[in-house]
Design a protein around this motif. Structure first.
Motif, mmCIF file in Angstrom:
data_model
loop_
_atom_site.group_PDB
_atom_site.id
_atom_site.type_symbol
_atom_site.label_atom_id
_atom_site.label_comp_id
_atom_site.label_asym_id
_atom_site.label_seq_id
_atom_site.Cartn_x
_atom_site.Cartn_y
_atom_site.Cartn_z
ATOM 1 N N PRO A 49 47.764 30.459 47.129
ATOM 2 C CA PRO A 49 47.121 31.736 46.807
ATOM 3 C C PRO A 49 47.903 32.559 45.785
ATOM 4 O O PRO A 49 47.403 33.567 45.297
ATOM 5 C CB PRO A 49 47.082 32.469 48.155
ATOM 6 C CG PRO A 49 47.285 31.423 49.194
ATOM 7 C CD PRO A 49 48.150 30.393 48.561
ATOM 8 N N LYS B 74 41.157 33.132 44.364
ATOM 9 C CA LYS B 74 40.475 33.982 45.343
ATOM 10 C C LYS B 74 39.279 33.259 45.956
ATOM 11 O O LYS B 74 39.025 33.365 47.166
ATOM 12 C CB LYS B 74 40.037 35.290 44.692
ATOM 13 C CG LYS B 74 39.321 36.233 45.643
ATOM 14 C CD LYS B 74 38.841 37.485 44.934
ATOM 15 C CE LYS B 74 37.975 38.329 45.859
ATOM 16 N NZ LYS B 74 37.437 39.533 45.187
ATOM 17 N N ASN C 271 40.719 42.249 47.457
ATOM 18 C CA ASN C 271 41.494 41.082 47.882
ATOM 19 C C ASN C 271 42.264 40.405 46.754
ATOM 20 O O ASN C 271 42.506 39.194 46.780
ATOM 21 C CB ASN C 271 40.605 40.053 48.593
ATOM 22 C CG ASN C 271 40.050 40.586 49.897
ATOM 23 O OD1 ASN C 271 40.740 41.297 50.624
ATOM 24 N ND2 ASN C 271 38.800 40.281 50.183
ATOM 25 N N ILE C 272 42.665 41.198 45.770
ATOM 26 C CA ILE C 272 43.612 40.734 44.759
ATOM 27 C C ILE C 272 44.813 41.677 44.799
ATOM 28 O O ILE C 272 44.679 42.884 44.581
ATOM 29 C CB ILE C 272 43.005 40.700 43.343
ATOM 30 C CG1 ILE C 272 41.822 39.730 43.286
ATOM 31 C CG2 ILE C 272 44.075 40.282 42.323
ATOM 32 C CD1 ILE C 272 41.165 39.627 41.926
ATOM 33 N N PHE D 80 41.476 35.436 48.956
ATOM 34 C CA PHE D 80 42.357 36.456 48.393
ATOM 35 C C PHE D 80 43.264 35.780 47.372
ATOM 36 O O PHE D 80 43.368 34.541 47.318
ATOM 37 C CB PHE D 80 43.201 37.128 49.483
ATOM 38 C CG PHE D 80 44.165 36.201 50.174
ATOM 39 C CD1 PHE D 80 45.471 36.058 49.724
ATOM 40 C CD2 PHE D 80 43.761 35.449 51.276
ATOM 41 C CE1 PHE D 80 46.350 35.181 50.352
ATOM 42 C CE2 PHE D 80 44.639 34.581 51.911
ATOM 43 C CZ PHE D 80 45.937 34.445 51.442
ATOM 44 N N ALA D 81 43.905 36.585 46.558
ATOM 45 C CA ALA D 81 44.864 36.079 45.583
ATOM 46 C C ALA D 81 46.026 37.051 45.503
ATOM 47 O O ALA D 81 45.859 38.262 45.688
ATOM 48 C CB ALA D 81 44.218 35.913 44.209
#
Length: 261
Positions: A12, A133, A212-213, A138-139
């Motif tokens: 990730p 992601k 979610n980054i 996520f990332a």
């Protein structure tokens, strides 16, 4: 030469390396002052420092030097640190406030460089973040930087070795910020969170925890891993060994938060 090099992985975590490139087009070399061709302001030996620390990470690395155009500045060249000394999208001076150009690039040339270098780098980075992601939900973008430990034009005194930037806590989850700082706090090195370097445009632009980054910048004093902060900027494996252990702990800390992201 391709302006960006991408190594894809399944982690990730995406490692961005916008300032380690040393390639200069011939026309840029000709326009630079001879002293500037030493490329003092490069994030020297960053690929070597991070090599193998996170084998499954994706790496997005600019091959061009920051004197061509700075991939960690916004394309509109808005100042990241209003009221403080800094350098621009296409820098006109070096970190010691000395002019770097025999012939400064005009507006048309800057526009060309944005299209030829800045945009492809960020297109590649955005694509890899989207891919990661989609794979994980996520990332985490980790922006790899380094700088000389003494640069009076930019900061007073000696820089802490580890400078964590999260844009004052807005570019990543509190858990990631805490994990990174804890790994640094328990290391052998001095550190600061959101000190002189709070994160450049990469951190601020991509760091969107609500989407979610998550993004963190790590600015490292080059005295911690180079034989000397002067040409030829030789990498010192012996000096770097302890630092690499700390960076491995930083990544382990980040990975420990994955279950909560």
């Amino acid at each position: 030469m391709n302006p960006v090099c991408v190594e894809t992985g399944n982690s990730p975590i995406v490692l961005a390396q916008p300032h380690s490139g040393t390639w200069l087009p011939h026309d840029v070399i000709e326009a630079l002052e001879p002293a500037a061709r030493e490329l003092f302001d490069t994030d020297w030996r960053i690929p070597e420092l991070y090599e193998g620390l996170l084998p499954d990470a994706t790496i997005v690395r600019a091959t061009f030097n920051r004197y061509v155009i700075d991939a960690n500045r916004p394309p509109d060249d808005a100042s990241l640190y209003p009221g403080q000394n800094t350098t621009s999208l296409v820098p006109l001076t070096d970190f010691d406030a000395k002019p770097i150009w025999r012939q400064e690039p005009d507006a048309a040339e800057i526009t060309r460089r944005k299209s030829q270098f800045h945009a492809p780098y960020h297109t590649a980075l955005a694509e890899q973040l989207a891919r990661v992601k989609a794979q994980h939900g996520f990332a985490v973008l980790y922006d790899c930087h380094s700088i000389r430990s003494h640069v009076p034009y930019l900061f007073e005194g000696e820089l802490p070795v580890l400078n964590i930037g999260t844009n004052s806590g807005t570019s990543c989850s509190p858990a990631i910020e805490s994990a990174v700082e804890q790994a640094c706090a328990t290391s052998a090195f001095t550190h600061v969170l959101n000190g002189r370097f709070k994160g450049g445009w990469t951190t601020r632009h991509y760091g969107r925890p609500a989407e979610n980054i998550h993004a963190v910048q790590m600015e490292i004093a080059q005295s911690a891993y180079l034989a000397a902060e002067e040409p030829p900027f030789t990498y010192s494996p012996d000096k770097a060994a302890t630092l690499r252990d700390t960076l491995a702990a930083v990544f382990a800390g980040i990975e420990s938060t994955f279950g909560d992201l």
